[in-house]
Design a protein around this motif. Structure first.
Motif, PDB file in Angstrom:
ATOM      1  N   LEU A   1       5.665  -3.475  11.679  1.00  0.00           N
ATOM      2  CA  LEU A   1       4.570  -3.425  12.270  1.00  0.00           C
ATOM      3  C   LEU A   1       4.209  -2.010  12.503  1.00  0.00           C
ATOM      4  O   LEU A   1       2.940  -1.407  12.339  1.00  0.00           O
ATOM      5  CB  LEU A   1       4.594  -4.243  13.833  1.00  0.00           C
ATOM      6  N   TYR A   2       5.110  -1.237  12.788  1.00  0.00           N
ATOM      7  CA  TYR A   2       4.927   0.436  13.012  1.00  0.00           C
ATOM      8  C   TYR A   2       4.364   0.805  11.637  1.00  0.00           C
ATOM      9  O   TYR A   2       3.416   1.952  11.363  1.00  0.00           O
ATOM     10  CB  TYR A   2       6.015   0.992  13.362  1.00  0.00           C
ATOM     11  N   VAL A   3       4.937   0.259  10.430  1.00  0.00           N
ATOM     12  CA  VAL A   3       4.141   0.802   9.007  1.00  0.00           C
ATOM     13  C   VAL A   3       2.903   0.139   8.987  1.00  0.00           C
ATOM     14  O   VAL A   3       2.103   1.092   8.513  1.00  0.00           O
ATOM     15  CB  VAL A   3       5.240   0.224   8.033  1.00  0.00           C
ATOM     16  N   ALA A   4       2.666  -0.873   9.289  1.00  0.00           N
ATOM     17  CA  ALA A   4       1.322  -1.419   9.034  1.00  0.00           C
ATOM     18  C   ALA A   4       0.164  -0.762  10.087  1.00  0.00           C
ATOM     19  O   ALA A   4      -0.886  -0.553   9.562  1.00  0.00           O
ATOM     20  CB  ALA A   4       1.334  -3.089   9.615  1.00  0.00           C
ATOM     21  N   MET A   5       0.528  -0.278  11.231  1.00  0.00           N
ATOM     22  CA  MET A   5      -0.245   0.465  12.209  1.00  0.00           C
ATOM     23  C   MET A   5      -0.605   1.680  11.355  1.00  0.00           C
ATOM     24  O   MET A   5      -1.706   2.272  11.296  1.00  0.00           O
ATOM     25  CB  MET A   5       0.608   0.463  13.354  1.00  0.00           C
TER      26      MET A   5
ATOM     27  N   GLU B   1      -3.661   1.420   9.533  1.00  0.00           N
ATOM     28  CA  GLU B   1      -4.736   0.907  10.339  1.00  0.00           C
ATOM     29  C   GLU B   1      -4.967  -0.438   9.747  1.00  0.00           C
ATOM     30  O   GLU B   1      -6.141  -1.044  10.005  1.00  0.00           O
ATOM     31  CB  GLU B   1      -5.989   1.831  10.231  1.00  0.00           C
ATOM     32  N   SER B   2      -4.183  -1.328   9.686  1.00  0.00           N
ATOM     33  CA  SER B   2      -4.383  -2.711   9.164  1.00  0.00           C
ATOM     34  C   SER B   2      -4.206  -3.769  10.184  1.00  0.00           C
ATOM     35  O   SER B   2      -3.981  -3.570  11.291  1.00  0.00           O
ATOM     36  CB  SER B   2      -3.341  -3.227   8.092  1.00  0.00           C
ATOM     37  N   ILE B   3      -4.826  -4.918   9.965  1.00  0.00           N
ATOM     38  CA  ILE B   3      -5.099  -5.931  10.782  1.00  0.00           C
ATOM     39  C   ILE B   3      -3.466  -6.903  10.611  1.00  0.00           C
ATOM     40  O   ILE B   3      -3.488  -7.230   9.278  1.00  0.00           O
ATOM     41  CB  ILE B   3      -6.085  -6.983  10.756  1.00  0.00           C
ATOM     42  N   TYR B   4      -2.548  -7.099  11.423  1.00  0.00           N
ATOM     43  CA  TYR B   4      -1.418  -7.584  11.078  1.00  0.00           C
ATOM     44  C   TYR B   4      -1.114  -8.961  11.097  1.00  0.00           C
ATOM     45  O   TYR B   4      -1.706  -9.430  12.284  1.00  0.00           O
ATOM     46  CB  TYR B   4      -0.386  -6.632  11.991  1.00  0.00           C
TER      47      TYR B   4
ATOM     48  N   MET C   1       5.881  -7.211   3.221  1.00  0.00           N
ATOM     49  CA  MET C   1       4.768  -7.093   3.936  1.00  0.00           C
ATOM     50  C   MET C   1       3.711  -6.408   2.865  1.00  0.00           C
ATOM     51  O   MET C   1       3.817  -5.511   2.591  1.00  0.00           O
ATOM     52  CB  MET C   1       4.908  -5.965   5.279  1.00  0.00           C
ATOM     53  N   ALA C   2       2.972  -7.529   2.638  1.00  0.00           N
ATOM     54  CA  ALA C   2       1.781  -7.303   1.403  1.00  0.00           C
ATOM     55  C   ALA C   2       0.422  -6.770   2.272  1.00  0.00           C
ATOM     56  O   ALA C   2      -0.097  -7.356   3.139  1.00  0.00           O
ATOM     57  CB  ALA C   2       1.540  -8.589   0.872  1.00  0.00           C
ATOM     58  N   VAL C   3      -0.207  -5.488   1.771  1.00  0.00           N
ATOM     59  CA  VAL C   3      -1.086  -5.042   2.438  1.00  0.00           C
ATOM     60  C   VAL C   3      -2.361  -5.181   1.370  1.00  0.00           C
ATOM     61  O   VAL C   3      -2.159  -4.656   0.483  1.00  0.00           O
ATOM     62  CB  VAL C   3      -0.876  -3.482   2.555  1.00  0.00           C
ATOM     63  N   PHE C   4      -3.171  -5.853   1.909  1.00  0.00           N
ATOM     64  CA  PHE C   4      -4.386  -6.247   1.071  1.00  0.00           C
ATOM     65  C   PHE C   4      -5.505  -5.616   1.540  1.00  0.00           C
ATOM     66  O   PHE C   4      -5.805  -5.703   2.782  1.00  0.00           O
ATOM     67  CB  PHE C   4      -4.716  -7.813   1.004  1.00  0.00           C
ATOM     68  N   GLU C   5      -6.488  -5.032   0.642  1.00  0.00           N
ATOM     69  CA  GLU C   5      -7.949  -4.630   1.055  1.00  0.00           C
ATOM     70  C   GLU C   5      -8.829  -5.712   0.557  1.00  0.00           C
ATOM     71  O   GLU C   5      -9.874  -5.938   0.804  1.00  0.00           O
ATOM     72  CB  GLU C   5      -8.136  -3.524   0.644  1.00  0.00           C
ATOM     73  N   ASN C   6      -8.476  -6.272  -0.926  1.00  0.00           N
ATOM     74  CA  ASN C   6      -9.413  -7.039  -1.562  1.00  0.00           C
ATOM     75  C   ASN C   6      -8.680  -8.659  -1.417  1.00  0.00           C
ATOM     76  O   ASN C   6      -7.808  -8.683  -2.365  1.00  0.00           O
ATOM     77  CB  ASN C   6      -9.700  -6.764  -3.089  1.00  0.00           C
ATOM     78  N   PHE C   7      -8.978  -9.337  -0.722  1.00  0.00           N
ATOM     79  CA  PHE C   7      -8.736 -10.713  -0.473  1.00  0.00           C
ATOM     80  C   PHE C   7      -9.538 -11.730  -0.340  1.00  0.00           C
ATOM     81  O   PHE C   7      -9.457 -12.902  -0.258  1.00  0.00           O
ATOM     82  CB  PHE C   7      -7.637 -10.806   0.847  1.00  0.00           C
ATOM     83  N   ASP C   8     -10.882 -11.330  -0.905  1.00  0.00           N
ATOM     84  CA  ASP C   8     -11.969 -12.086  -0.910  1.00  0.00           C
ATOM     85  C   ASP C   8     -11.894 -13.266  -1.757  1.00  0.00           C
ATOM     86  O   ASP C   8     -12.422 -14.377  -1.478  1.00  0.00           O
ATOM     87  CB  ASP C   8     -13.231 -11.325  -0.991  1.00  0.00           C
ATOM     88  N   ASP C   9     -11.328 -13.254  -2.747  1.00  0.00           N
ATOM     89  CA  ASP C   9     -11.144 -14.359  -3.869  1.00  0.00           C
ATOM     90  C   ASP C   9     -10.181 -15.043  -3.703  1.00  0.00           C
ATOM     91  O   ASP C   9      -9.764 -16.211  -4.376  1.00  0.00           O
ATOM     92  CB  ASP C   9     -11.117 -13.570  -5.490  1.00  0.00           C
TER      93      ASP C   9
END
Length: 394
Positions: A151-155, A158-161, A128-136
Motif C-alpha cells: 500500500l505504501y508503494v501504491a500511494m 497516487e493510485s486507487i488501491y 501489485m499490478a498498476v494499471f492506467e489503461n484498463f478500459d478494455d
C-alpha cells in the motif's frame, strides 16, 4: 555557461581599465618632465594562463521532459509511451494479485504499466499490478489481500488501491486514512467497503480464495460513490525518467545480462523468490524481458500472451518477520541498493524515497544522476536485502 564566462571576462576588463585610468582622480596632474627622445622599446606582453573550466556533463540520453498533448494523446507517466490524454492524466489503479501456483493463470496482468512483486508470508511472492489503461478489460484478478508495504508503494503512484482480504492486524489504520483512496471488498477492518466492485468468477477446480475478481464496471461505480478524484494531485511526481522517442538508452559500457534470477538459479533460501523459481529472459530482437515461473512461461489468461516488460528493477529493501504467523515488514522509504536491467544491460544504482508517502522511489547513479530507463512496461522486484546474496544474473 559560455555566455556567463564571457560576461565575467568583459566585466573584469572594464574594471581593470577603470582602475588604470581613474587612479588619482581629483588631484592636479604632475608637470611632465622633459626627457630625451629615445627609441621606444616594444613592451613585453605577458599572457596570463586562463584556467580551463570543464563543461558540465550533458544528460547521457535525450529524455521526456514536459508532457504535451498531441492529437489527443500524451506520454504516459508509467511507461513513457503515447496514450490517450484521458488515460495518461488520471490516477492509475493498483490491484493486489496472488502469484502462487494455485492461482495461475492471472487475468489482465499484461495490460499493467508497472508490476510490483514482493514476498509475503510462506516465502512466496505477491504482485501489485498498476494499471492506467484498463478500459478494455472486463475484470482483473484474481484479487487478494493487502500488505502495508504494498500500500505504501501504491500511494507513491497516487493510485486507487484495490484488494480483497485481510485488513487486520497491520493494515487497518493505514488503509482507512482519509487521504488513501481504496476500493476494498467488505472484510473485517475495512470501514468503507466497495462490494459493487467485486464478484466471484467460476473457476472449476480452484479454491474459493482464487475466484474473486475486480470488475471494471463496478470499479467505476465504487469510485464515484466514494467520491474519489481521478485526477493526479498538482504535485504529482512521476516514478521514472524515460528516454525520449526514438531513443534507446543502450549503456554500451555496462555489463550485459540476458538471464535474471531474483531468487538465484537454484531458488533455495531466497527470501520469497525461491518457492516458484521466477526468472526473466532478455530477447535482443524486441528489447523485452520475458517472465518465467516454475520453468514455464507466465501467461496472461486475458490474451494468452507471455508477460514481458522493457525494464526490470531489483529494489533491495530491509525486511523483518513481524510475528509467529510469518507476516513480513519491508522498509520502502529511505534509500537502498538497486539494479536496473534495460536493453540487456546491468545498471547498479541506488533508490531513494525521502519526500513522503505520496512520492515514489527514484533511482540514481553514484554521482546523483537519475537513471534513464527505456519506454515501456516495468517489473519491480522487492528483493529482501538480507537474502540479496542469492540474486543472480548472467
Amino acid at each position: 555557461m559560455y555566455q556567463k564566462r564571457i560576461a565575467l571576462l568583459l566585466t573584469s576588463v572594464i574594471l581593470t581599465f577603470s582602475f588604470l585610468t581613474g587612479c588619482g582622480a581629483g588631484t592636479e596632474p604632475e608637470p611632465e618632465a622633459v626627457q630625451e627622445e629615445v627609441a621606444d622599446e616594444p613592451e613585453e606582453v605577458v599572457e596570463e594562463p586562463v584556467e580551463e573550466i570543464p563543461e558540465e556533463p550533458a544528460t547521457a540520453y535525450p529524455v521526456i521532459e514536459e508532457r504535451e498533448v498531441v492529437d489527443g494523446k500524451m506520454q504516459s507517466y508509467l511507461t513513457g509511451e503515447w496514450t490517450a490524454e484521458k488515460v495518461a492524466t488520471r490516477r492509475p489503479i493498483a490491484v493486489m494479485i496472488p502469484n502462487n501456483a494455485p492461482a495461475m493463470p492471472q487475468y489482465g496482468l499484461s495490460q499493467a504499466g508497472i508490476i510490483y512483486e514482493a514476498p509475503v508470508e510462506g516465502r512466496i511472492t505477491r504482485l501489485m499490478a498498476v494499471f492506467e489503461n484498463f478500459d478494455d478489460l472486463d475484470r482483473i484478478g484474481p484479487v487478494r489481500s493487502c500488505r502495508d508495504y504494498f500500500l505504501y508503494v501504491a500511494m507513491g503512484y497516487e493510485s486507487i488501491y484495490c484488494n480483497w482480504g485481510l485488513a487486520k492486524p497491520y493494515v487497518e489504520e493505514l488503509i482507512n486514512r482519509d487521504n488513501v483512496y481504496n476500493v476494498s471488498a467488505a472484510v473485517d477492518g475495512i470501514h468503507k467497503p466497495a462490494d459493487e466492485a467485486y464478484a466471484r468468477v467460476s473457476r472449476p477446480g480452484y479454491a474459493t480464495e482464487f475466484t474473486g475478481y475486480l470488475m471494471i464496471d463496478g470499479l467505476w461505480d465504487a469510485v464515484e460513490r466514494l467520491g474519489y478524484d481521478w485526477n493526479y494531485d498538482e504535485n504529482y511526481v512521476p516514478p521514472f525518467l524515460f528516454a525520449a522517442d526514438d531513443v534507446i538508452a543502450d549503456y554500451p559500457e555496462n555489463e550485459s545480462a540476458t538471464m535474471i534470477y531474483p531468487g538465484g538459479k537454484s531458488g533455495e533460501n531466497s527470501g520469497g523468490y525461491g518457492a516458484y523459481h521466477p526468472y526473466f529472459e532478455y530477447h535482443e530482437d524486441d528489447h523485452l524481458y520475458y517472465r518465467y515461473q516454475d520453468d514455464e512461461a507466465q501467461i496472461d489468461e486475458y490474451n494468452g500472451e507471455q508477460l514481458a516488460v522493457t525494464n526490470v528493477i531489483f529494489q533491495y529493501c530491509h525486511g523483518e518477520v513481524r510475528d509467529d504467523h510469518d507476516y513480513l515488514a519491508f522498509g520502502v522509504h529511505g534509500e537502498g541498493d538497486a539494479i536496473i536491467f534495460t536493453n540487456g544491460k546491468v545498471i547498479p544504482c541506488k533508490w531513494m524515497r525521502y519526500d513522503g508517502d505520496f512520492t515514489p522511489a527514484r533511482f540514481f547513479d553514484e554521482e546523483g544522476n537519475e537513471i534513464i530507463v527505456n519506454q515501456g512496461k516495468t517489473w519491480v522486484c522487492n528483493i529482501w536485502q538480507e537474502y540479496g546474496e542469492f540474486v543472480e544474473y548472467e
